[in-house]
Motif scaffolding. Structure first.
Motif, PDB file in Angstrom:
ATOM      1  N   ARG A 181       9.855  12.778  -9.083  1.00  0.00           N
ATOM      2  CA  ARG A 181      10.106  13.545  -8.042  1.00  0.00           C
ATOM      3  C   ARG A 181       9.657  14.800  -7.861  1.00  0.00           C
ATOM      4  NH1 ARG A 181      14.159  10.014  -9.013  1.00  0.00           N
ATOM      5  NH2 ARG A 181      14.456   8.153  -7.768  1.00  0.00           N
ATOM      6  N   LYS A 186      15.313  -5.001 -12.302  1.00  0.00           N
ATOM      7  CA  LYS A 186      14.794  -3.703 -11.396  1.00  0.00           C
ATOM      8  C   LYS A 186      15.132  -2.222 -11.715  1.00  0.00           C
ATOM      9  CE  LYS A 186      14.921  -1.846  -6.896  1.00  0.00           C
ATOM     10  NZ  LYS A 186      15.247  -2.005  -5.425  1.00  0.00           N
ATOM     11  N   THR A 187      16.569  -2.196 -12.645  1.00  0.00           N
ATOM     12  CA  THR A 187      17.085  -1.021 -12.837  1.00  0.00           C
ATOM     13  C   THR A 187      17.509  -0.892 -14.192  1.00  0.00           C
ATOM     14  OG1 THR A 187      18.002  -0.697 -10.467  1.00  0.00           O
ATOM     15  CG2 THR A 187      18.884   0.591 -12.218  1.00  0.00           C
ATOM     16  N   TYR A 204      17.449  10.479 -17.977  1.00  0.00           N
ATOM     17  CA  TYR A 204      18.695   9.698 -17.591  1.00  0.00           C
ATOM     18  C   TYR A 204      19.378   9.420 -18.720  1.00  0.00           C
ATOM     19  CZ  TYR A 204      15.805   9.094 -13.404  1.00  0.00           C
ATOM     20  OH  TYR A 204      14.789   9.147 -12.139  1.00  0.00           O
ATOM     21  N   PHE A 221      19.352  13.053   0.781  1.00  0.00           N
ATOM     22  CA  PHE A 221      19.505  11.333   0.862  1.00  0.00           C
ATOM     23  C   PHE A 221      20.132  11.026   1.833  1.00  0.00           C
ATOM     24  CE2 PHE A 221      21.018   6.999  -0.158  1.00  0.00           C
ATOM     25  CZ  PHE A 221      19.977   6.255  -0.870  1.00  0.00           C
ATOM     26  N   GLU A 268      23.367  -0.866  -5.549  1.00  0.00           N
ATOM     27  CA  GLU A 268      22.026  -0.447  -5.833  1.00  0.00           C
ATOM     28  C   GLU A 268      21.825   1.178  -5.219  1.00  0.00           C
ATOM     29  OE1 GLU A 268      17.649  -2.356  -5.456  1.00  0.00           O
ATOM     30  OE2 GLU A 268      19.548  -3.651  -5.123  1.00  0.00           O
ATOM     31  N   GLU A 269      22.197   1.195  -4.018  1.00  0.00           N
ATOM     32  CA  GLU A 269      21.943   2.663  -3.445  1.00  0.00           C
ATOM     33  C   GLU A 269      22.583   3.622  -4.263  1.00  0.00           C
ATOM     34  OE1 GLU A 269      23.472   4.296   0.745  1.00  0.00           O
ATOM     35  OE2 GLU A 269      22.111   2.788   0.940  1.00  0.00           O
ATOM     36  N   LYS A 279      20.215   8.836  -9.543  1.00  0.00           N
ATOM     37  CA  LYS A 279      19.072   9.158 -10.332  1.00  0.00           C
ATOM     38  C   LYS A 279      18.443  10.411  -9.708  1.00  0.00           C
ATOM     39  CE  LYS A 279      16.456   5.318 -11.412  1.00  0.00           C
ATOM     40  NZ  LYS A 279      16.042   3.925 -11.365  1.00  0.00           N
ATOM     41  N   GLN A 280      18.506  10.448  -8.326  1.00  0.00           N
ATOM     42  CA  GLN A 280      17.727  11.472  -7.562  1.00  0.00           C
ATOM     43  C   GLN A 280      18.454  12.681  -7.744  1.00  0.00           C
ATOM     44  OE1 GLN A 280      16.709  11.007  -3.545  1.00  0.00           O
ATOM     45  NE2 GLN A 280      16.014   8.911  -3.701  1.00  0.00           N
ATOM     46  N   GLY A 325      21.024   6.995   3.261  1.00  0.00           N
ATOM     47  CA  GLY A 325      21.002   5.735   3.127  1.00  0.00           C
ATOM     48  C   GLY A 325      21.969   4.810   4.123  1.00  0.00           C
ATOM     49  N   GLU A 335      20.372   4.820  -7.105  1.00  0.00           N
ATOM     50  CA  GLU A 335      19.396   5.414  -6.603  1.00  0.00           C
ATOM     51  C   GLU A 335      19.729   7.063  -6.405  1.00  0.00           C
ATOM     52  OE1 GLU A 335      15.710   6.690  -5.487  1.00  0.00           O
ATOM     53  OE2 GLU A 335      16.385   4.962  -6.772  1.00  0.00           O
ATOM     54  N   TYR A 341       8.504  -5.634 -11.232  1.00  0.00           N
ATOM     55  CA  TYR A 341       8.878  -4.212 -11.002  1.00  0.00           C
ATOM     56  C   TYR A 341       8.162  -3.259 -11.977  1.00  0.00           C
ATOM     57  CZ  TYR A 341      12.779  -6.348  -8.679  1.00  0.00           C
ATOM     58  OH  TYR A 341      13.679  -6.954  -7.819  1.00  0.00           O
TER      59      TYR A 341
END
Length: 446
Positions: free
Chosen positions: A434, A223-224, A205, A185, A147-148, A154-155, A187, A151, A252
């Motif tokens: 963002r 969620k994704t 994306y 980032f 999941e991280e 995507k960033q 994490g 993320e 979500y």
């Protein structure tokens, strides 16, 4: 009268040189020797595009003795040889770095003009020994770091604003420096400065696809994911899964039309059911039954070769999903189908031979269309990830006969809706929230 757009079936094809039946490679009509021939793979992809299918999909892994082309290389070549169909590549999070994956998918999306999709997997089988590691991470750890990973990717895609490329010859500026950003980032698993070194993908994306049905997989999908490949084998299980995952979206801030659910569907189709049964029996004849039962026995605490083929499946001796060394959600759906349908071992073997644990179907063109319509209209699926059991003939029959029948029923497109995979799936292009630029972030993705 509602202004809501009509709901239509979505169809992806799981690309494979010979077919998804275990005996397909031995069939006279298959071409295992062309598995790495890009012209042949392009021929298969063009058949799918002729049928207006949404996309082709490639599975992948980093261990074992299988022989397959690397997905990004293959799909980039196919993108240059086609015009409309989408390309979904499986790329795992455990044995990759977010920066590499972000850059590769951005490149594929640019090369294809916005037709890329990422099938996100955490890695069901260990490849630790190929990557200087001692062991494969545990299931929970894989999902947490996965999941991280997503993320971070995507960033990185968002590190470029949509209008960062200016090509101002008069001022001598190609890239506006204030429109490309570090992400910094930090994490639990990853620390990435950024930015990426390629502009934001045409689709914002690439379409995010997920292929798990475990509890953790369902939650991650809600969620994704924007598309989920799943493996429910019975109509009741399909409806239950569909309602469960769609029901998780609201927390979500998502709506039901933002996630496309595509169970695997492995068909053998002919003009009549009898003809289809003949093809099925021929394919089964090419399978080493003892070896196939040995492989299937890995799902059980007993050896199925010790039973008669017409004995009931010993579901009480099935391994728990947590103890199964493979895709846990697949173990659950395989055993669930055997229990719901009171399978004999022979029936379970034939289903395993025909579709890697997905729905297997043998019948006429009209019966295939009826099957798809039933699941679609009764909210057990938004369409299917199609796994023809024999290539190229099975794909040709599906495209040239089943698709026109679905079109006649008003269930499937007659022309592509747009130029990108997102547009054809009815998915919005994600805005760069963002770093919102002066360019309209919600501009068309093409």
């Amino acid at each position: 009268m509602s202004g809501k757009p009509q709901r239509n079936v979505h169809l992806n094809v799981f690309l494979r040189a010979t077919g998804h039946h275990a005996g397909a490679w031995r069939h006279p009509d298959s071409h295992p020797e062309l598995e790495h021939d890009i012209e042949y793979l392009a021929h298969l992809t063009r058949i799918a595009e002729r049928g207006k299918l949404d996309s082709v999909f490639l599975a992948d892994g980093y261990a074992g003795r299988g022989s397959k082309l690397e997905p990004f290389t293959q799909l980039s070549a196919l993108a240059a040889l086609t015009d409309h169909i989408g390309f979904i590549a499986t790329v795992g999070t455990v044995y990759n770095e977010p920066f590499h994956v972000a850059r590769q998918f951005a490149s594929l999306d640019h090369i294809s003009g916005g037709r890329a999709g990422w099938n996100i997997v955490t890695g069901a089988g260990s490849a630790a020994h190929n990557f200087s590691r001692d062991e494969h991470p545990e299931h929970a750890q894989r999902y947490e770091s996965g999941e991280e990973f997503v993320e971070v990717v995507k960033q990185l895609w968002d590190s470029w604003e949509d209008d960062a490329l200016v090509f101002d010859k008069a001022r001598g500026v190609q890239i506006a420096p204030d429109r490309v950003h570090e992400i910094n980032f930090k994490g639990h698993t990853y620390s990435v400065k950024g930015p990426i070194n390629i502009p934001r993908p045409p689709q914002g994306y690439p379409v995010l696809v997920q292929a798990g049905s475990s509890e953790a997989g369902r939650e991650l999908a809600a969620k994704t994911a924007e598309v989920i490949f799943t493996a429910q084998q019975t109509f009741g299980a399909g409806q239950e899964f569909y309602a469960d995952v769609k029901g998780r979206l609201a927390k979500y801030g998502r709506t039901a039309d933002q996630l496309v659910i595509l169970p695997g569907f492995a068909p053998i189709v002919a003009d009549t059911e009898a003809e289809a049964r003949d093809i099925e029996q021929e394919l089964h004849s090419y399978v080493d039954t003892k070896r196939a039962l040995n492989e299937l026995s890995e799902r059980f605490e007993v050896n199925l070769n010790d039973y008669d083929l017409d004995d009931p499946v010993p579901v009480d001796r099935a391994k728990a999903a947590e103890a199964f060394n493979g895709i846990r959600s697949r173990q659950e759906v395989v055993i669930d189908a055997a229990r719901r349908e009171n399978f004999t071992i022979r029936q379970l073997l034939h289903r395993s031979n025909g579709g890697h644990g997905h729905i297997t179907f043998t019948g006429s063109v009209l019966q295939a269309a009826d099957f798809i319509e039933q699941w679609f209209r009764n909210y057990a699926a938004d369409g299917f990830n199609v796994l023809p059991q024999l290539f190229p003939t099975g794909l040709e029959t599906f495209v040239d006969k089943v698709v026109p029948e679905l079109q006649n029923r008003g269930l499937f497109r007659t022309e592509y809706e747009g130029t990108t995979l997102r547009e054809n799936l009815g998915l919005a292009r994600p805005a760069n929230t963002r770093h919102h630029s002066s360019a309209a972030a919600d501009r068309p993705a093409g």
